[in-house]
Motif scaffolding. Structure first.
Motif, mmCIF file in Angstrom:
data_model
loop_
_atom_site.group_PDB
_atom_site.id
_atom_site.type_symbol
_atom_site.label_atom_id
_atom_site.label_comp_id
_atom_site.label_asym_id
_atom_site.label_seq_id
_atom_site.Cartn_x
_atom_site.Cartn_y
_atom_site.Cartn_z
ATOM 1 N N GLY A 72 0.907 -1.138 -0.108
ATOM 2 C CA GLY A 72 0.026 0.116 0.044
ATOM 3 C C GLY A 72 0.623 1.129 0.050
ATOM 4 O O GLY A 72 0.286 2.317 0.173
ATOM 5 N N ASN A 73 2.279 1.214 0.004
ATOM 6 C CA ASN A 73 2.915 2.486 -0.183
ATOM 7 C C ASN A 73 3.455 2.608 -1.722
ATOM 8 O O ASN A 73 3.788 1.473 -2.087
ATOM 9 N N VAL A 74 3.035 3.545 -2.042
ATOM 10 C CA VAL A 74 3.712 3.842 -3.401
ATOM 11 C C VAL A 74 4.953 4.763 -3.483
ATOM 12 O O VAL A 74 5.279 5.869 -2.859
ATOM 13 N N SER A 75 5.999 4.399 -4.366
ATOM 14 C CA SER A 75 7.211 4.992 -4.705
ATOM 15 C C SER A 75 6.947 5.394 -6.380
ATOM 16 O O SER A 75 6.557 4.576 -7.096
ATOM 17 N N VAL A 76 7.202 6.916 -6.532
ATOM 18 C CA VAL A 76 6.941 7.295 -7.768
ATOM 19 C C VAL A 76 8.450 7.868 -8.477
ATOM 20 O O VAL A 76 8.928 8.574 -7.639
ATOM 21 N N GLU A 77 8.567 7.508 -9.863
ATOM 22 C CA GLU A 77 9.788 8.214 -10.420
ATOM 23 C C GLU A 77 9.093 8.549 -11.691
ATOM 24 O O GLU A 77 8.604 8.187 -12.324
ATOM 25 N N LEU A 78 9.531 10.030 -12.024
ATOM 26 C CA LEU A 78 9.048 10.866 -13.233
ATOM 27 C C LEU A 78 10.207 11.266 -13.776
ATOM 28 O O LEU A 78 11.396 11.515 -13.313
ATOM 29 N N ASN A 101 -0.408 14.493 -3.402
ATOM 30 C CA ASN A 101 -1.810 14.817 -2.997
ATOM 31 C C ASN A 101 -2.877 13.800 -4.149
ATOM 32 O O ASN A 101 -3.763 13.301 -3.608
ATOM 33 N N ALA A 102 -2.488 13.794 -5.442
ATOM 34 C CA ALA A 102 -3.269 13.148 -6.365
ATOM 35 C C ALA A 102 -3.469 11.749 -6.069
ATOM 36 O O ALA A 102 -4.620 11.054 -5.964
ATOM 37 N N ILE A 103 -2.378 10.964 -5.655
ATOM 38 C CA ILE A 103 -2.528 9.547 -5.559
ATOM 39 C C ILE A 103 -3.198 9.182 -4.356
ATOM 40 O O ILE A 103 -3.859 8.160 -4.090
ATOM 41 N N GLU A 104 -2.696 9.956 -3.106
ATOM 42 C CA GLU A 104 -3.030 9.488 -1.870
ATOM 43 C C GLU A 104 -4.964 9.906 -1.830
ATOM 44 O O GLU A 104 -5.603 8.990 -1.360
ATOM 45 N N THR A 105 -5.051 11.103 -2.496
ATOM 46 C CA THR A 105 -6.593 11.394 -2.527
ATOM 47 C C THR A 105 -7.422 10.378 -3.426
ATOM 48 O O THR A 105 -8.440 9.886 -2.784
ATOM 49 N N LYS A 110 -0.501 5.405 0.407
ATOM 50 C CA LYS A 110 0.459 6.176 1.022
ATOM 51 C C LYS A 110 1.521 6.382 0.058
ATOM 52 O O LYS A 110 2.028 5.286 -0.515
ATOM 53 N N VAL A 111 1.988 7.639 -0.211
ATOM 54 C CA VAL A 111 2.942 7.725 -1.134
ATOM 55 C C VAL A 111 4.308 8.181 -0.348
ATOM 56 O O VAL A 111 4.358 9.070 0.609
ATOM 57 N N SER A 112 5.424 7.064 -0.408
ATOM 58 C CA SER A 112 6.678 7.247 0.420
ATOM 59 C C SER A 112 7.470 8.217 -0.191
ATOM 60 O O SER A 112 8.091 8.772 0.436
ATOM 61 N N ASP A 113 7.530 8.226 -1.490
ATOM 62 C CA ASP A 113 8.652 9.156 -2.169
ATOM 63 C C ASP A 113 8.341 9.378 -3.897
ATOM 64 O O ASP A 113 7.641 8.665 -4.230
ATOM 65 N N VAL A 114 8.428 10.760 -4.149
ATOM 66 C CA VAL A 114 8.296 11.183 -5.636
ATOM 67 C C VAL A 114 9.753 11.636 -6.035
ATOM 68 O O VAL A 114 10.030 12.671 -5.840
#
Length: 127
Positions: A72-78, A101-105, A110-114
């Protein structure tokens, strides 16, 4: 209850109503769209396969986005191209906040890092 599916996504179970499955590509699409809404972000940049497919007309909304979901924790790389004239740290902070905010909403994850990789600067077009 939530669990990771074998095809890359998460399933939320509700005993009374049923299940909801969220694919990884959906979370990646949310991240990509949120990032491009920030002033100063010119474009998202994908890998060579995505770029070639885009040239033949097959555009993918998750271009330039890599996500990992674990418990349930998301790590994002852009991978982004910024517009010339914008402050890089300020713009990247706005992107990080907007994506988180967009992902969590929208998903409840839960977003751990972007993490942002700037791959280029886009010059303003002359009219």
């Amino acid at each position: 209850m939530e669990k990771e599916t074998d095809k890359g996504g998460y399933t939320f179970n509700n005993e009374e109503l049923g299940t909801v499955k969220i694919a990884n590509d959906v979370v990646a699409m949310i991240a990509g769209l949120a990032a491009t809404e920030v002033d100063g972000v010119g474009a998202m940049v994908g890998n060579i396969t995505n770029e070639l497919m885009g040239k033949v007309g097959m555009k993918k909304q998750t271009k330039g986005v890599k996500i990992d979901i674990l418990d349930g924790n998301v790590s994002v790389e852009l991978a982004v191209i910024l517009e010339y004239g914008y402050n890089i740290p300020t713009t990247c902070n706005k992107v990080q906040e907007k994506v988180k905010n967009a992902i969590e909403t929208m998903t409840g994850f839960k977003v751990s890092d972007v993490n942002i990789r700037i791959v280029g600067i886009q010059m303003a077009s002359v009219k």
